[in-house]
Design a protein around this motif. Structure first.
Motif, PDB file in Angstrom:
ATOM      1  N   VAL A  31      43.088 -15.540  69.936  1.00  0.00           N
ATOM      2  CA  VAL A  31      43.831 -14.312  70.219  1.00  0.00           C
ATOM      3  C   VAL A  31      45.110 -14.652  70.976  1.00  0.00           C
ATOM      4  O   VAL A  31      45.079 -15.425  71.929  1.00  0.00           O
ATOM      5  N   HIS A  32      46.220 -14.073  70.546  1.00  0.00           N
ATOM      6  CA  HIS A  32      47.477 -14.176  71.288  1.00  0.00           C
ATOM      7  C   HIS A  32      47.492 -12.996  72.260  1.00  0.00           C
ATOM      8  O   HIS A  32      47.878 -11.884  71.897  1.00  0.00           O
ATOM      9  N   LEU A  33      47.044 -13.238  73.485  1.00  0.00           N
ATOM     10  CA  LEU A  33      46.926 -12.152  74.453  1.00  0.00           C
ATOM     11  C   LEU A  33      48.260 -11.479  74.739  1.00  0.00           C
ATOM     12  O   LEU A  33      48.310 -10.266  74.945  1.00  0.00           O
ATOM     13  N   THR A  34      49.344 -12.240  74.739  1.00  0.00           N
ATOM     14  CA  THR A  34      50.661 -11.658  75.020  1.00  0.00           C
ATOM     15  C   THR A  34      51.150 -10.774  73.886  1.00  0.00           C
ATOM     16  O   THR A  34      52.098 -10.023  74.064  1.00  0.00           O
ATOM     17  N   LYS A  35      50.495 -10.853  72.734  1.00  0.00           N
ATOM     18  CA  LYS A  35      50.859 -10.013  71.586  1.00  0.00           C
ATOM     19  C   LYS A  35      49.805  -8.954  71.285  1.00  0.00           C
ATOM     20  O   LYS A  35      49.919  -8.231  70.300  1.00  0.00           O
ATOM     21  N   LEU A  46      38.850  -7.898  79.037  1.00  0.00           N
ATOM     22  CA  LEU A  46      39.745  -9.047  79.079  1.00  0.00           C
ATOM     23  C   LEU A  46      38.971 -10.354  79.275  1.00  0.00           C
ATOM     24  O   LEU A  46      39.292 -11.369  78.650  1.00  0.00           O
ATOM     25  N   GLU A  47      37.956 -10.334  80.097  1.00  0.00           N
ATOM     26  CA  GLU A  47      37.180 -11.552  80.340  1.00  0.00           C
ATOM     27  C   GLU A  47      36.498 -12.062  79.072  1.00  0.00           C
ATOM     28  O   GLU A  47      36.228 -13.251  78.953  1.00  0.00           O
ATOM     29  N   ARG A  48      36.230 -11.166  78.141  1.00  0.00           N
ATOM     30  CA  ARG A  48      35.617 -11.567  76.871  1.00  0.00           C
ATOM     31  C   ARG A  48      36.666 -12.152  75.924  1.00  0.00           C
ATOM     32  O   ARG A  48      36.352 -12.991  75.085  1.00  0.00           O
ATOM     33  N   LEU A  49      37.921 -11.726  76.069  1.00  0.00           N
ATOM     34  CA  LEU A  49      39.013 -12.236  75.233  1.00  0.00           C
ATOM     35  C   LEU A  49      39.537 -13.586  75.716  1.00  0.00           C
ATOM     36  O   LEU A  49      39.939 -14.423  74.907  1.00  0.00           O
ATOM     37  N   LYS A  50      39.568 -13.775  77.029  1.00  0.00           N
ATOM     38  CA  LYS A  50      40.194 -14.975  77.598  1.00  0.00           C
ATOM     39  C   LYS A  50      39.717 -16.298  76.996  1.00  0.00           C
ATOM     40  O   LYS A  50      40.535 -17.184  76.753  1.00  0.00           O
ATOM     41  N   PRO A  51      38.430 -16.492  76.732  1.00  0.00           N
ATOM     42  CA  PRO A  51      38.011 -17.777  76.146  1.00  0.00           C
ATOM     43  C   PRO A  51      38.622 -18.044  74.765  1.00  0.00           C
ATOM     44  O   PRO A  51      38.632 -19.193  74.312  1.00  0.00           O
ATOM     45  N   TYR A  52      39.133 -17.029  74.116  1.00  0.00           N
ATOM     46  CA  TYR A  52      39.721 -17.159  72.781  1.00  0.00           C
ATOM     47  C   TYR A  52      41.242 -17.147  72.803  1.00  0.00           C
ATOM     48  O   TYR A  52      41.885 -17.130  71.762  1.00  0.00           O
ATOM     49  N   ALA A  53      41.813 -17.156  74.009  1.00  0.00           N
ATOM     50  CA  ALA A  53      43.264 -17.052  74.164  1.00  0.00           C
ATOM     51  C   ALA A  53      43.970 -18.255  73.567  1.00  0.00           C
ATOM     52  O   ALA A  53      43.661 -19.408  73.886  1.00  0.00           O
ATOM     53  N   ALA A  54      44.931 -17.982  72.701  1.00  0.00           N
ATOM     54  CA  ALA A  54      45.736 -19.028  72.085  1.00  0.00           C
ATOM     55  C   ALA A  54      46.987 -19.294  72.894  1.00  0.00           C
ATOM     56  O   ALA A  54      47.673 -20.281  72.661  1.00  0.00           O
ATOM     57  N   ASP A  55      47.291 -18.418  73.854  1.00  0.00           N
ATOM     58  CA  ASP A  55      48.568 -18.528  74.563  1.00  0.00           C
ATOM     59  C   ASP A  55      48.420 -18.664  76.071  1.00  0.00           C
ATOM     60  O   ASP A  55      49.331 -18.384  76.819  1.00  0.00           O
TER      61      ASP A  55
END
Length: 57
Positions: A31-35, A46-55
């Motif tokens: 996931v591109h969190l900034t996008k 957000l804590e569930r997304l962070k491990p998948y962060a590409a940016d």
């Protein structure tokens, strides 16, 4: 429709509900969190997304 398909490294838009479903199935993409739209956080913490962060470094 003439869509040639995705190639490694391509990015695409995925709705939050489908991302969550993929994550629960062990197949979530990075996931591109900034996008990512802030409203996605109404569905996915957000804590569930962070491990998948590409940016994030």
């Amino acid at each position: 429709y003439g869509f040639p398909g995705l190639n490694p490294g391509d990015t695409w838009c995925l709705c939050a509900v489908r991302w969550l479903q993929a994550q629960e199935d062990g197949m979530a993409p990075r996931v591109h969190l900034t996008k990512t739209h802030i409203k996605a956080l109404e569905v996915i913490p957000l804590e569930r997304l962070k491990p998948y962060a590409a940016d994030l470094n």
